[in-house]
Design an enzyme around this catalytic site. Structure first.
Site, PDB file in Angstrom:
ATOM      1  N   ASN A  10       0.871  -1.182   0.000  1.00 50.32           N
ATOM      2  CA  ASN A  10       0.000   0.000   0.000  1.00 50.32           C
ATOM      3  C   ASN A  10       0.908   1.232   0.000  1.00 50.32           C
ATOM      4  O   ASN A  10       1.482   1.579   1.028  1.00 50.32           O
ATOM      5  CB  ASN A  10      -0.900  -0.029   1.245  1.00 50.32           C
ATOM      6  CG  ASN A  10      -1.765   1.218   1.361  1.00 50.32           C
ATOM      7  OD1 ASN A  10      -1.813   2.038   0.433  1.00 50.32           O
ATOM      8  ND2 ASN A  10      -2.432   1.371   2.487  1.00 50.32           N
ATOM      9  N   LYS A  12       0.108   4.273  -0.310  1.00 51.71           N
ATOM     10  CA  LYS A  12      -0.547   5.472   0.263  1.00 51.71           C
ATOM     11  C   LYS A  12      -0.312   6.671  -0.683  1.00 51.71           C
ATOM     12  O   LYS A  12      -0.333   6.470  -1.890  1.00 51.71           O
ATOM     13  CB  LYS A  12      -0.048   5.701   1.684  1.00 51.71           C
ATOM     14  CG  LYS A  12      -0.191   4.422   2.539  1.00 51.71           C
ATOM     15  CD  LYS A  12       0.068   4.603   3.988  1.00 51.71           C
ATOM     16  CE  LYS A  12      -0.129   3.269   4.719  1.00 51.71           C
ATOM     17  NZ  LYS A  12       0.015   3.371   6.165  1.00 51.71           N
ATOM     18  N   HIS A  98      -9.519   1.288   4.917  1.00 46.29           N
ATOM     19  CA  HIS A  98      -8.229   1.493   5.572  1.00 46.29           C
ATOM     20  C   HIS A  98      -8.400   2.463   6.751  1.00 46.29           C
ATOM     21  O   HIS A  98      -9.181   3.417   6.658  1.00 46.29           O
ATOM     22  CB  HIS A  98      -7.193   2.045   4.582  1.00 46.29           C
ATOM     23  CG  HIS A  98      -5.809   1.973   5.141  1.00 46.29           C
ATOM     24  ND1 HIS A  98      -5.318   2.926   6.007  1.00 46.29           N
ATOM     25  CD2 HIS A  98      -4.824   1.049   4.992  1.00 46.29           C
ATOM     26  CE1 HIS A  98      -4.089   2.583   6.355  1.00 46.29           C
ATOM     27  NE2 HIS A  98      -3.766   1.448   5.755  1.00 46.29           N
ATOM     28  N   GLU A 100      -6.725   4.816   7.792  1.00 47.25           N
ATOM     29  CA  GLU A 100      -6.469   6.235   7.498  1.00 47.25           C
ATOM     30  C   GLU A 100      -7.676   6.902   6.844  1.00 47.25           C
ATOM     31  O   GLU A 100      -7.768   8.125   6.806  1.00 47.25           O
ATOM     32  CB  GLU A 100      -5.203   6.363   6.627  1.00 47.25           C
ATOM     33  CG  GLU A 100      -3.953   6.107   7.459  1.00 47.25           C
ATOM     34  CD  GLU A 100      -2.776   5.557   6.699  1.00 47.25           C
ATOM     35  OE1 GLU A 100      -2.750   5.624   5.460  1.00 47.25           O
ATOM     36  OE2 GLU A 100      -1.862   5.026   7.360  1.00 47.25           O
ATOM     37  N   GLU A 172      -5.188  -4.864  10.576  1.00 48.31           N
ATOM     38  CA  GLU A 172      -4.160  -3.838  10.772  1.00 48.31           C
ATOM     39  C   GLU A 172      -4.446  -3.080  12.069  1.00 48.31           C
ATOM     40  O   GLU A 172      -5.249  -2.126  12.066  1.00 48.31           O
ATOM     41  CB  GLU A 172      -4.170  -2.840   9.615  1.00 48.31           C
ATOM     42  CG  GLU A 172      -3.919  -3.445   8.251  1.00 48.31           C
ATOM     43  CD  GLU A 172      -3.333  -2.430   7.275  1.00 48.31           C
ATOM     44  OE1 GLU A 172      -2.287  -2.719   6.705  1.00 48.31           O
ATOM     45  OE2 GLU A 172      -3.914  -1.340   7.103  1.00 48.31           O
ATOM     46  N   GLY A 178       2.653   2.634  10.959  1.00 40.35           N
ATOM     47  CA  GLY A 178       3.357   3.888  10.655  1.00 40.35           C
ATOM     48  C   GLY A 178       4.476   4.257  11.614  1.00 40.35           C
ATOM     49  O   GLY A 178       4.778   3.547  12.570  1.00 40.35           O
ATOM     50  N   SER A 220       3.632  -1.949  10.227  1.00 47.83           N
ATOM     51  CA  SER A 220       5.092  -1.972  10.395  1.00 47.83           C
ATOM     52  C   SER A 220       5.731  -3.304   9.994  1.00 47.83           C
ATOM     53  O   SER A 220       6.673  -3.774  10.628  1.00 47.83           O
ATOM     54  CB  SER A 220       5.477  -1.630  11.839  1.00 47.83           C
ATOM     55  OG  SER A 220       4.993  -0.345  12.187  1.00 47.83           O
TER      56      SER A 220
HETATM   57  P1  13P Z   1       3.183   0.650   7.709  1.00 48.83           P
HETATM   58  O1  13P Z   1       3.739  -0.650   7.166  1.00 48.83           O
HETATM   59  O2  13P Z   1       3.922   1.832   7.209  1.00 48.83           O
HETATM   60  O3  13P Z   1       3.077   0.600   9.205  1.00 48.83           O
HETATM   61  O4  13P Z   1       1.694   0.799   7.126  1.00 48.83           O
HETATM   62  C1  13P Z   1       0.812  -0.238   7.259  1.00 48.83           C
HETATM   63  C2  13P Z   1      -0.425   0.059   6.501  1.00 48.83           C
HETATM   64  O5  13P Z   1      -1.189   0.944   6.854  1.00 48.83           O
HETATM   65  C3  13P Z   1      -0.675  -0.721   5.271  1.00 48.83           C
HETATM   66  O6  13P Z   1      -1.950  -0.518   4.775  1.00 48.83           O
END
Ligand code: 13P
Length: 266
Positions: A10, A12, A98, A100, A172, A178, A220
């Site tokens: 992903n 982002k 997601h 976010e 997640e 993050g 992560s």
């Molecule tokens: P990170 O791997 O940067 O923690 O992000 C995970 C994530 O949100 C994948 O969708």
């Protein structure tokens, strides 16, 4: 039949240019070309999808959308991109829900109800949805389990047993995502949650789709912790954030999955 391990990236809102996106994809292609038991899907910003599909060409890498509109087809919905449009651009997967996008402080606050519509739109267009679920924090009374249950049940409301063949779920935990993660999750925490989610699916849809739906881990993920989540946590794959932007790290995660996949099937 066991489905292949799915390693998804992903991206982002990264990278800042199509040129850099091409470079990352080519790097990932070079490092994953020989893999047989592992499926690779990249979720770039939507404006890069068509270009990246062309570059991926005949390789096994597939592209996906980070989000789709609740609206199908086309119409007067400024700024929205429909699942049908993504399918036409040759995306074959779509993330839905997601954290976010669920986050109210980020100004979006998507609800389970809205995510349910997005999943239905994705399925109707022929995309495989990747439903993200996860709690913001873990409380001592385990109220977070009820939250996960509601997320799974409400987001999958009205989805047919047959459509479940195309569903993928990514667990997640928000606290593990993050740069500002509180801490890393451990494989046992994922394994418990995988069993819990499978039980919810079995109660709702029966053993058969519940057994074959892949449950990914996200938060992560790195070359350092990938093996633990696959072997001890029994993850069916990953949704990788930061490390998916590094072809070297993402390629290493995919290779670990390939090796662990051989172990799982032997
Ligand atoms: P990170 O791997 O940067 O923690 O992000 C995970 C994530 O949100 C994948 O969708």
């Amino acid at each position: 039949m066991a489905k292949r391990t799915l390693i998804a990236g992903n991206w982002k809102m990264n990278p800042p240019s199509v040129r850099e996106a091409e470079k990352i994809l080519k790097g990932v292609m070079a490092r994953t070309a020989g893999l047989r038991k592992t499926e690779i899907v990249i979720f770039p910003p939507s404006v890069f999808i068509e270009r990246l599909v062309k570059i991926a060409g005949r390789s096994k890498i597939r592209l996906g959308a980070q989000d789709v509109s609740v609206q199908s087809g086309s119409g007067a919905f400024t700024g929205e991109v429909s699942a049908d449009m993504f399918y036409d651009s040759r995306a074959r997967y779509a993330i839905a829900g997601h954290s976010e996008r669920r986050n109210p402080s980020a100004g979006r606050g998507e609800s389970n109800h809205e995510i349910n519509f997005k999943i239905k739109a994705a399925l109707a267009a022929g995309l495989s949805p990747v439903l993200c679920v996860g709690e913001r924090e873990r409380d001592r009374d385990h109220a977070y389990l009820q939250l996960i249950k509601s997320q799974v049940e409400e987001c999958l409301k009205g989805i047919s047993k047959k459509s479940m063949e195309k569903m993928i779920i990514a667990y997640e935990p928000v606290w593990a995502i993050g740069r500002n993660a509180v801490r890393e999750a451990v494989p046992e925490e994922f394994q418990e949650m995988k069993i819990f989610i499978k039980k919810i699916l079995a109660d709702k849809f029966g053993i058969v789709p519940a057994d074959t739906v892949r449950i990914l881990y996200g938060g992560s993920v790195s070359p350092k912790n990938a093996e633990g989540f696959l072997r001890e946590g029994e993850a069916d794959g990953f949704l990788v954030g930061r490390d998916s932007l590094s072809p070297d790290k993402f390629g290493r995660i995919a290779k670990i999955a390939e090796d662990a996949g051989q172990w799982r099937l032997s």
